[in-house]
Design a protein around this motif. Structure first.
Motif, mmCIF file in Angstrom:
data_model
loop_
_atom_site.group_PDB
_atom_site.id
_atom_site.type_symbol
_atom_site.label_atom_id
_atom_site.label_comp_id
_atom_site.label_asym_id
_atom_site.label_seq_id
_atom_site.Cartn_x
_atom_site.Cartn_y
_atom_site.Cartn_z
ATOM 1 N N LYS A 280 0.972 -1.145 -0.069
ATOM 2 C CA LYS A 280 0.024 -0.084 -0.071
ATOM 3 C C LYS A 280 0.964 1.284 -0.006
ATOM 4 C CE LYS A 280 -3.662 -2.335 2.374
ATOM 5 N NZ LYS A 280 -4.983 -2.030 3.322
ATOM 6 N N VAL A 281 1.487 1.707 -1.191
ATOM 7 C CA VAL A 281 2.139 2.826 -1.312
ATOM 8 C C VAL A 281 1.357 3.806 -1.849
ATOM 9 C CG1 VAL A 281 4.300 3.746 -2.331
ATOM 10 C CG2 VAL A 281 4.173 1.261 -1.970
ATOM 11 N N LYS A 282 1.039 4.979 -1.084
ATOM 12 C CA LYS A 282 0.099 5.822 -1.481
ATOM 13 C C LYS A 282 0.762 7.416 -1.243
ATOM 14 C CE LYS A 282 -3.846 3.101 -0.103
ATOM 15 N NZ LYS A 282 -4.387 2.778 -1.259
ATOM 16 N N THR A 283 0.039 8.548 -1.933
ATOM 17 C CA THR A 283 0.461 9.729 -1.635
ATOM 18 C C THR A 283 -1.002 10.347 -1.439
ATOM 19 O OG1 THR A 283 0.139 10.140 -4.146
ATOM 20 C CG2 THR A 283 2.291 9.738 -3.192
ATOM 21 N N ASN A 284 -0.767 11.211 -0.380
ATOM 22 C CA ASN A 284 -1.874 12.019 0.153
ATOM 23 C C ASN A 284 -1.628 13.411 -0.308
ATOM 24 O OD1 ASN A 284 -3.370 10.137 2.190
ATOM 25 N ND2 ASN A 284 -1.154 9.928 2.758
ATOM 26 N N TYR A 285 -2.990 13.903 -0.766
ATOM 27 C CA TYR A 285 -2.768 15.434 -1.369
ATOM 28 C C TYR A 285 -3.679 16.436 -0.599
ATOM 29 C CZ TYR A 285 -0.327 13.359 -5.360
ATOM 30 O OH TYR A 285 0.451 12.594 -6.456
#
Length: 287
Positions: A257-262
């Motif tokens: 679960k590799v995510k980026t939060n904006y």
């Protein structure tokens, strides 16, 4: 006279030179130099270190620039406030964004509602966008993984998976997904320091004990896409930012679960300015 001298100082500091500042203010370079020198002589302070044609702000210069940045922004806010009584028929929204994808959604929605307000947008990684907010160069930023700073208010905007993308001759090209362990030993074309996509994937690789080989570091998505297309290595991107291409394919990482939060970010002290109110009240949600 002090107001003119401060305006001249601010322009020189912001544009890092007398020549560029003169073009912006539409006044001659000698006039700018005279006004800044008068300011320095009046208060017995050196605001710039002058080395040949290069200039650098001194410590007092940095402190004064922070104040003139607030003054300049307050003046723009005052003008924008007065514009509200004309039905938002003029003014400018300055936006800083990590990429064009979220920014385009927001700009389209904004322009549909306020067609006569100009929008200026500058792109850069999250660190650069955050700097533009703090320096009053941007009203609002669309950034990822913002640092904790009491001066800045952040609002969650969206969350996206990080995927790898490969060229047509790569063994992954025909795959629907890969395991993160399959990245072991892969040649990587990575983003510059400060990229949240890079931080997210490198943290996950480090936590898993997976080693990759960095062959290039580049500071734009377009350059990385071109390098990957040429077979120099594989890249990583937030899923919504991948643009379909016949020679490239985005491959999800199935077991990580590799995510980026904006986030939307803006100076807390400017929360009641016109641009923030009309943008944040009716902000577009990303696709």
């Amino acid at each position: 006279m002090l107001r003119s001298e401060l305006r001249s100082f601010h322009a020189v500091a912001k544009h890092n030179g007398f020549s560029r500042a003169g073009k912006v203010l539409n006044i001659s370079q000698p006039t700018l130099s005279t006004q800044v020198k008068a300011l320095e002589q009046r208060y017995g302070v050196e605001l710039f270190n002058r080395i040949g044609r290069d200039i650098r702000l001194t410590v007092p210069g940095h402190e004064l620039f922070e104040i003139t940045s607030r003054l300049t922004q307050a003046e723009r806010d005052a003008e924008n406030l007065l514009d509200t009584f004309m039905g938002f028929h003029s003014g400018t929204l300055n936006l800083a964004a990590v990429g064009p994808f979220h920014a385009t959604d927001m700009i389209v929605a904004f322009k549909q509602k306020y067609p006569l307000i100009d929008v200026e947008v500058r792109f850069g990684n999250s660190s650069r966008c955050f700097e533009r907010i703090l320096s009053f160069d941007a009203d609002v930023g669309i950034i990822a993984e913002v640092p904790q700073d009491d001066r800045v208010t952040t609002l969650p905007y969206s969350v996206h998976d990080v995927v790898t993308f490969v060229h047509s001759q790569h063994p992954f090209f025909q795959r629907d997904s890969i395991s993160i362990s399959e990245l072991e030993g892969e040649r990587i074309v990575r983003r510059e320091t400060g990229s949240t996509t890079r931080i997210a994937i490198e943290n996950e690789l480090q936590n898993r004990g997976i080693s990759v080989k960095t062959v290039l570091e580049m500071d734009s998505r377009e350059a990385i896409w071109k390098a990957v297309e040429q077979g120099l290595g594989i890249g990583f991107v937030a899923d919504f930012e991948f643009v379909a291409h016949p020679n490239l394919r985005a491959i999800p990482i199935a077991d990580a679960k590799v995510k980026t939060n904006y986030y939307l970010a803006y100076l807390t002290e400017r929360a009641q300015s016109q641009n923030h109110r009309i943008l944040l009240q009716g902000r577009a949600q990303p696709h």
